[in-house]
Write a protein that holds these residues in place. Structure first.
Motif: not given
Length: 337
Positions: A112-141
Motif C-alpha cells: 500500500p505504500e507504493m507510489r503510482l504517479e509515474l506508473f499511471r503516466y507511463f502505462i498510459s503512454f506506452f500501453n494505453g492506446h492499444t485497443g479499438g480498431d488498431h491491430e498490432t502485428k509481430g515482427d520477425n519472431g
C-alpha cells in the motif's frame, strides 16, 4: 476431490521455484518474501504457457539477482518477473495484455505504500492506446513482452520497480523504439556514432516521484572493452576520477569473468542470439546533474561455465576486500549447478 483454480494451481507450481536462500544469511526474508511471492507473484507467472518471456534466454518469466551494495553492507536479494496470463499467446490474449492490470491491482493491495504517479503516466503512454480498431502485428519472431516488474527484498521492506517496453506502441503507430523513448529523454543517442544501438525499455521506481529513477535500457552488439568505456562515459559526456577508477575495476572483473585478454579492442566472440551483446541503462533522477550509466555483464553468452562465473566473482570480491558474504554466495550457487 479438492479442486483449485487455474491461478492457484500455477501458484503452487511456481512456489516450488528453487530459491537459493537457505545457504544465505537473509533470515528476515524467509517468511515475509516467500509469502509475498506465493500469494502475489506466483499466480501471475503463467504456469505452462505458450508465452516465451523476454525475461530470460530460455523464456522463463523470472530472474534472480543480488545487489552487493557498497563496502561491507549486506547484499539484497532481488528478482524480476513478467506477469503472464492463463491465455497469453492465444487468440484470447495474443499480446499478454490481460495479466498486467490484474497483477498491478494485486500489487497495490499488497504494497500500500507504493507510489503510482509515474506508473499511471507511463502505462498510459506506452500501453494505453492499444485497443479499438488498431491491430498490432509481430515482427520477425522478436519478443512480444510489454512490461516487467522487479522487487528488492530489503530488510526494511519490499521495493517495487516496473519496466516498460515501447514496442507495442511503436508497432501501433509505425515508430521506432528510439523515437518513442527520445520523446521523453534527449540523450547521447542522437549521435551518429550510436545509431546502431538497440533501445529496449524504460523503467521507473514505484516510490515518491521526487526520488524515483527513470532508466532507459539499450543494447550494443559491440563487445570490445573500448566500446564499453565509450558507453559508460556517454561518448565523453561524463568524466570524473571515480568513474575512471570504476572502469579500471570493471576491466578487472571483465577479464576474470570472460577470460578475456587485456586488449581493449578484442571482442568476446561471435554470438547472434537476440540477447547477446552488452545491455546498458542510463539512469536519470531529479536533482542529479548528470545521468548514471550501468552495465549488465553478459555471462550467459560469453563465460565458459557457471562455475567460471562463480570463481570470477569470488576472486574479484576477495581482491576488493569485500569477501565477507562470498562463502554463503558460493555455497548457495553451488547447490544449483
Amino acid at each position: 476431490m479438492i479442486q483449485i483454480s487455474g491461478f492457484a494451481a500455477y501458484s503452487l507450481l511456481w512456489t516450488g521455484f528453487p530459491w537459493p536462500l537457505n545457504g544465505m544469511n537473509f533470515k528476515y526474508i524467509q517468511y515475509r518474501d516467500l509469502k509475498f511471492f506465493a500469494q502475489v507473484v506466483a499466480p501471475y507467472l503463467g504456469g505452462i504457457s505458450s508465452w516465451p518471456s523476454f525475461m530470460t534466454d530460455d523464456g522463463t518469466p523470472i530472474e534472480l539477482s543480488w545487489d552487493w551494495g557498497t563496502k561491507d553492507s549486506a547484499p539484497v536479494i532481488r528478482y524480476s518477473i513478467e506477469p503472464i496470463g492463463l491465455h497469453a499467446g492465444s487468440s484470447l490474449d495474443p499480446y499478454n495484455l490481460a495479466a498486467g492490470p490484474k497483477f498491478q491491482d494485486q500489487l497495490v493491495r499488497s504494497l500500500p505504500e507504493m507510489r503510482l504517479e509515474l506508473f499511471r503516466y507511463f502505462i498510459s503512454f506506452f500501453n494505453g492506446h492499444t485497443g479499438g480498431d488498431h491491430e498490432t502485428k509481430g515482427d520477425n519472431g522478436d519478443h512480444q513482452s510489454s512490461i516487467f516488474y522487479a522487487f528488492d527484498l530489503a530488510e526494511t521492506g519490499i521495493t517495487a520497480k516496473v519496466y516498460f517496453f515501447p514496442k507495442i506502441r511503436a508497432m501501433l503507430y509505425g515508430h521506432s523504439n528510439l523515437q518513442l523513448l527520445t520523446r521523453i529523454f534527449c540523450d547521447f543517442a542522437s549521435d551518429e556514432a550510436n545509431k546502431n544501438l538497440e533501445y529496449e525499455m524504460l523503467a521507473i521506481d514505484l516510490v515518491n516521484p521526487s526520488k524515483s529513477r527513470l532508466k532507459i535500457y539499450f543494447r550494443s552488439r559491440d563487445t570490445t572493452f573500448n566500446s564499453i568505456i565509450n558507453m559508460m562515459i556517454l561518448g565523453g559526456r561524463l568524466g570524473n576520477p571515480r568513474l575512471y577508477l570504476g572502469l579500471v575495476d570493471l576491466h578487472w572483473i571483465w577479464r576474470a569473468l570472460f577470460g578475456a585478454s587485456g586488449s581493449l579492442y578484442q571482442p568476446l566472440g561471435d554470438n547472434t542470439h537476440r540477447t547477446a551483446g552488452i545491455l546498458y541503462n542510463v539512469e536519470f533522477k531529479l536533482g542529479d546533474t548528470v545521468p548514471v550509466v550501468k552495465i549488465y555483464l553478459p555471462v550467459r553468452h560469453y563465460s565458459s561455465s557457471d562455475a567460471a562465473v562463480i570463481r570470477g566473482l569470488n576472486d574479484h570480491s576477495q581482491y576488493r576486500q569485500r569477501g565477507k558474504y562470498m562463502p554463503d554466495y558460493v555455497k548457495a550457487m553451488s547447490t544449483l549447478l
